[in-house]
Design a protein around this motif. Structure first.
Motif, PDB file in Angstrom:
ATOM      1  N   ASP A  68      28.721  10.349  50.642  1.00 14.72           N
ATOM      2  CA  ASP A  68      29.740   9.895  49.690  1.00 14.72           C
ATOM      3  C   ASP A  68      30.800   9.010  50.008  1.00 14.72           C
ATOM      4  O   ASP A  68      30.335   7.829  49.391  1.00 14.72           O
ATOM      5  N   GLN A  69      30.705   8.903  51.280  1.00 11.84           N
ATOM      6  CA  GLN A  69      31.253   7.602  51.757  1.00 11.84           C
ATOM      7  C   GLN A  69      31.413   6.858  51.481  1.00 11.84           C
ATOM      8  O   GLN A  69      31.430   5.527  51.799  1.00 11.84           O
ATOM      9  N   VAL A  70      30.037   6.617  52.946  1.00  8.29           N
ATOM     10  CA  VAL A  70      29.195   5.513  52.632  1.00  8.29           C
ATOM     11  C   VAL A  70      28.688   4.501  51.081  1.00  8.29           C
ATOM     12  O   VAL A  70      28.274   3.365  51.625  1.00  8.29           O
ATOM     13  N   ILE A  71      28.092   5.416  50.410  1.00 11.82           N
ATOM     14  CA  ILE A  71      27.956   5.107  49.046  1.00 11.82           C
ATOM     15  C   ILE A  71      29.082   3.910  48.718  1.00 11.82           C
ATOM     16  O   ILE A  71      28.807   3.081  47.774  1.00 11.82           O
ATOM     17  N   ALA A  72      30.136   4.831  48.383  1.00 13.24           N
ATOM     18  CA  ALA A  72      31.723   3.767  48.119  1.00 13.24           C
ATOM     19  C   ALA A  72      31.844   2.866  49.056  1.00 13.24           C
ATOM     20  O   ALA A  72      31.999   1.578  48.440  1.00 13.24           O
ATOM     21  N   CYS A  73      31.618   2.780  50.364  1.00 14.42           N
ATOM     22  CA  CYS A  73      31.282   1.801  51.319  1.00 14.42           C
ATOM     23  C   CYS A  73      30.459   0.446  50.763  1.00 14.42           C
ATOM     24  O   CYS A  73      30.901  -0.562  50.996  1.00 14.42           O
ATOM     25  N   GLU A  74      29.395   0.809  50.531  1.00  6.96           N
ATOM     26  CA  GLU A  74      28.572  -0.337  50.311  1.00  6.96           C
ATOM     27  C   GLU A  74      28.848  -1.019  48.833  1.00  6.96           C
ATOM     28  O   GLU A  74      28.867  -2.530  49.235  1.00  6.96           O
ATOM     29  N   ASP A 239      32.141   7.996  66.138  1.00  9.70           N
ATOM     30  CA  ASP A 239      30.957   8.214  65.805  1.00  9.70           C
ATOM     31  C   ASP A 239      30.782   8.570  64.517  1.00  9.70           C
ATOM     32  O   ASP A 239      29.683   8.298  63.525  1.00  9.70           O
ATOM     33  N   ASN A 240      32.193   8.972  63.944  1.00  8.59           N
ATOM     34  CA  ASN A 240      32.367   9.565  62.135  1.00  8.59           C
ATOM     35  C   ASN A 240      32.825   8.000  61.999  1.00  8.59           C
ATOM     36  O   ASN A 240      32.197   7.963  60.538  1.00  8.59           O
ATOM     37  N   SER A 241      32.928   7.100  61.808  1.00  4.83           N
ATOM     38  CA  SER A 241      33.412   6.003  61.472  1.00  4.83           C
ATOM     39  C   SER A 241      31.777   4.892  61.824  1.00  4.83           C
ATOM     40  O   SER A 241      32.107   3.893  60.852  1.00  4.83           O
ATOM     41  N   ARG A 242      30.780   5.332  62.143  1.00  2.68           N
ATOM     42  CA  ARG A 242      30.522   4.022  62.671  1.00  2.68           C
ATOM     43  C   ARG A 242      29.292   4.325  61.471  1.00  2.68           C
ATOM     44  O   ARG A 242      28.649   2.800  61.070  1.00  2.68           O
ATOM     45  N   PRO A 243      29.187   5.743  60.264  1.00  2.00           N
ATOM     46  CA  PRO A 243      28.555   4.830  59.657  1.00  2.00           C
ATOM     47  C   PRO A 243      29.089   4.055  58.038  1.00  2.00           C
ATOM     48  O   PRO A 243      28.413   3.967  57.836  1.00  2.00           O
ATOM     49  N   LEU A 244      29.871   4.070  58.069  1.00  2.43           N
ATOM     50  CA  LEU A 244      31.036   3.080  57.515  1.00  2.43           C
ATOM     51  C   LEU A 244      31.275   1.410  57.511  1.00  2.43           C
ATOM     52  O   LEU A 244      29.961   1.220  56.866  1.00  2.43           O
ATOM     53  N   THR A 245      30.735   1.398  59.374  1.00  2.00           N
ATOM     54  CA  THR A 245      30.800   0.284  59.433  1.00  2.00           C
ATOM     55  C   THR A 245      29.716  -0.521  59.213  1.00  2.00           C
ATOM     56  O   THR A 245      29.210  -1.758  59.167  1.00  2.00           O
ATOM     57  N   ALA A 246      28.969   0.086  59.657  1.00  2.00           N
ATOM     58  CA  ALA A 246      27.043  -0.088  59.064  1.00  2.00           C
ATOM     59  C   ALA A 246      27.118  -0.156  57.915  1.00  2.00           C
ATOM     60  O   ALA A 246      26.303  -0.617  57.675  1.00  2.00           O
ATOM     61  N   SER A 249      28.001  -3.481  56.587  1.00  2.00           N
ATOM     62  CA  SER A 249      26.906  -4.611  56.943  1.00  2.00           C
ATOM     63  C   SER A 249      25.483  -4.611  55.531  1.00  2.00           C
ATOM     64  O   SER A 249      25.164  -5.693  55.308  1.00  2.00           O
ATOM     65  N   VAL A 250      25.712  -3.651  55.095  1.00  2.00           N
ATOM     66  CA  VAL A 250      24.503  -3.135  54.437  1.00  2.00           C
ATOM     67  C   VAL A 250      25.198  -4.022  52.686  1.00  2.00           C
ATOM     68  O   VAL A 250      24.641  -4.917  52.255  1.00  2.00           O
ATOM     69  N   GLY A 251      26.421  -3.672  52.503  1.00  2.00           N
ATOM     70  CA  GLY A 251      26.616  -4.704  51.700  1.00  2.00           C
ATOM     71  C   GLY A 251      27.198  -5.672  51.771  1.00  2.00           C
ATOM     72  O   GLY A 251      26.417  -6.348  50.398  1.00  2.00           O
ATOM     73  N   ILE A 252      27.246  -6.292  52.318  1.00  2.00           N
ATOM     74  CA  ILE A 252      27.351  -7.330  52.856  1.00  2.00           C
ATOM     75  C   ILE A 252      26.211  -8.258  52.303  1.00  2.00           C
ATOM     76  O   ILE A 252      26.032  -9.374  51.771  1.00  2.00           O
ATOM     77  N   ALA A 253      25.232  -7.692  53.463  1.00  2.00           N
ATOM     78  CA  ALA A 253      23.853  -8.315  53.052  1.00  2.00           C
ATOM     79  C   ALA A 253      22.913  -8.268  51.738  1.00  2.00           C
ATOM     80  O   ALA A 253      22.622  -9.027  51.035  1.00  2.00           O
ATOM     81  N   ARG A 254      23.319  -7.240  50.990  1.00  2.00           N
ATOM     82  CA  ARG A 254      23.198  -7.099  49.200  1.00  2.00           C
ATOM     83  C   ARG A 254      23.840  -8.416  48.994  1.00  2.00           C
ATOM     84  O   ARG A 254      22.729  -8.765  47.358  1.00  2.00           O
ATOM     85  N   ALA A 255      25.321  -8.063  48.881  1.00  2.00           N
ATOM     86  CA  ALA A 255      25.015  -9.923  48.354  1.00  2.00           C
ATOM     87  C   ALA A 255      24.922 -11.186  48.878  1.00  2.00           C
ATOM     88  O   ALA A 255      24.654 -12.283  47.443  1.00  2.00           O
TER      89      ALA A 255
END
Length: 378
Positions: A68-74, A239-246, A249-255
């Motif tokens: 859920d968190q990474v979905i929001a982070c994108e 380990d827990n935060s790396r998916p969020l920072t990854a 990158s996806v959100g920036i690149a999508r933009a």
């Protein structure tokens, strides 16, 4: 495997997307230019429930799953990476408490974040110890029921506004990583001072400062884990935060891709839209493929955590691949725009500057490769 989002995940995604589109994006260029702290934007995120995502519900947080968190982070990073970094810095600072704190510590140190907008900082990096965490110089000296902290931390997100600090210090430099211990500093006690505010190339609106600790007293009750467990706590936190920072990158690149698609349909050369030229089509196709690959890899790294499995290898895959991907995609977006892409009148040069930081913070792309190799050698 199931690649469909649930109804609740779609609702979360739409809430974050609407916030990013209607609240963040209209002010993104202003905050990038001025490097002001976007507290008004973060206050709205707090009202919408888009901050403190990792704090358990019983402690007043959202208690969202890692996926859920990474979905929001994108969506947040699609709106503006500075805002996303500011928001997620709270979760980064609180993760050591969530992962290793006692029930009493969790209630006492996390409960108030849901009551009002409050910032926290994760204090690990030092001027002489970034990737080399075991080489830190900040010390913790035991005096009765307190520890006394001395040293400096640099590149601290939210440090100028935080009211709580998760600080890593060594109780014995000779023990290297075995001496590192985790503490929570509440408020702004005597001896804690804010130093230089960094003037950054990208993600300029996120507050990044140096913090100085001069005989700062911390109760023993605010030690997270035992003495010497801080290094392991920090590594588990990352380990827990790396998916969020990854996913940033996806959100920036999508933009960057979306801007490129729009511009390539409007810009005319040699009598036709530039998207009709094969050279531009190849750039756009490679962008889209890379973004999707990074998104799925990041989803997997978050899913592993939700399944209770170790994700060190896959989270490093995701962080490294996605960060390098975003740098390439945003650079190619500038290329699609040509000379205009280099100008601040257009949005893609900012995205390129924002993307660069993700190759550096929370473990550089080179350090991620070291982690990956170490995990493979196991």
């Amino acid at each position: 495997m199931d690649f469909q989002l649930t109804d609740s995940q779609r609702a979360l995604q739409e809430t974050a997307r609407k916030y990013a589109r209607e609240v963040v994006r209209p002010k993104s260029a202003h905050y990038d230019e001025t490097a002001e702290f976007p507290k008004d934007l973060i206050a709205i995120a707090h009202e919408l429930g888009l901050i403190n995502m990792a704090i358990p519900q019983e402690c007043g947080g959202l208690g969202l799953s890692h996926l859920d968190q990474v979905i929001a982070c994108e969506e947040l990073s699609w709106g503006d990476a500075s805002v996303a970094t500011t928001i997620v810095a709270n979760d980064l600072a609180n993760l050591p408490i969530i992962l290793a704190g006692t029930p009493e510590q969790k209630q006492r140190l996390l409960g108030h974040f849901g009551e009002r907008l409050k910032f926290a900082s994760f204090c690990l990096t030092e001027p002489g110890a970034g990737s080399d965490v075991a080489g830190m110089s900040t010390t913790a000296r035991r005096e009765g029921d307190h520890y006394v902290l001395n040293g400096s931390k640099c590149f601290i997100t939210n440090g100028g506004y935080a009211e709580q600090f998760t600080v890593f210090a060594t109780v014995d430099k000779a023990k290297k990583h075995k001496g590192v211990t985790c503490f929570v500093v509440e408020g702004r006690p005597q001896g804690l001072s804010v130093g230089k505010k960094e003037n950054k190339m990208g993600q300029r609106a996120s507050n990044t400062v140096t913090l100085n600790f001069d005989e700062v007293r911390v109760p023993v009750a605010n030690r997270i884990g035992e003495e010497g467990q801080g290094f392991a706590i920090a590594m588990e936190t990352l380990d827990n935060s790396r998916p969020l920072t990854a996913m940033f990158s996806v959100g920036i690149a999508r933009a960057a891709l979306e801007h490129s698609l729009e511009y390539s349909a409007q810009r005319q050369t040699f009598g036709k839209a530039i998207r009709e030229h094969q050279g531009v089509q190849f750039l756009l196709a490679d962008m889209a493929m890379s973004i999707q690959a990074a998104r799925l890899l990041t989803y997997q790294s978050a899913w592993l955590l939700d399944e209770g499995q170790k994700n060190t290898l896959v989270s490093s895959y995701a962080k490294c691949f996605a960060a390098d991907m975003a740098m390439k995609v945003t650079t190619d977006a500038v290329q699609v725009y040509g000379g205009y892409g280099y100008m601040k009148d257009y949005p893609v040069e900012k995205l390129m500057r924002d993307a660069k930081l993700i190759q550096i913070y929370e473990g550089t792309s080179q350090v991620q490769r070291m982690v990956i190799a170490k995990e493979l050698f196991r």
